[in-house]
Design an enzyme around this catalytic site. Sequence first.
Site, PDB file in Angstrom:
ATOM      1  CB  SER A  52       2.519  -0.940  -1.466  1.00 57.31           C
ATOM      2  OG  SER A  52       3.629  -0.064  -1.637  1.00 57.31           O
ATOM      3  CE1 TYR A  80      -0.739   3.367  -1.447  1.00 56.33           C
ATOM      4  CE2 TYR A  80       1.565   2.882  -0.983  1.00 56.33           C
ATOM      5  CZ  TYR A  80       0.430   2.697  -1.760  1.00 56.33           C
ATOM      6  OH  TYR A  80       0.474   1.839  -2.835  1.00 56.33           O
TER       7      TYR A  80
END
Length: 247
Positions: free
Chosen positions: A140, A153
């Site tokens: 990501s 995350y």
Amino acid sequence: MTSEFSGKTILVTGAASGFGRLLSERLAAFGANLVLGDIDTAGLNALAANLRGSTELLRCDVSQEEEVQTLCQRAGDAFGGLDIAVNNAGFAPPMTSLLETTEDDLDRCFAVNTKGVFFGMKHQIPLMLEHGGAILNVASVAGLNAAPKLAAYAASKHAVVGLTKTAAAEFARRDIRVNAICPFFSPTPLMTDSGFADREAFLASGVPMKRLGNPEEIVETMLSILRPANTYLTGQAIAVDGGVLAL
């Protein structure tokens, strides 16, 4: 590109929805042999009903090493080996301050996002040692930069980038390419289920292109990275972000 993937054995985790589903559909159309894993067995079965070619399905919780090992073994048993692997399964908790992030969310992010990639490569690479191959880990933009209100995350995706670069360096001489793709937010079920969809306009406002990326755009980049002819690309964490990291 069709002929490049034809007959290749390709493993995809998190295949029942989002990037994994779209990628599996494209690869099946190209004539690949697919080994697909997901915790959503109903979603896997629905996907497989629309795919042509040879497909093996298996419920797989990537946070459990035994299940990942079994999924990888299925590739060897069914097709005699493994050419390409995509470690796509992921988890994202709701956006919240670091101060309010729970230990459960932290543990789940690392169990799925980081350990899932680690277990995947641990059991995929042995199937590629004799003939080479390619691995793509889905990280990501949050694995390359700060991600306020996504501390757990972001930490887990930074770890994915580190694992990717380490594996690439370790196995480059065995003709095993390992890369990571680092998308910005994209409207997939993972984003919707985590509550990000409610912030789409706000998130898009910070993108130079002033929109989020379509899942199809992310999958096109995944296919480009995975092309068997793309033989000199390894150890890279490639942002697909509409220009976010250029700011």
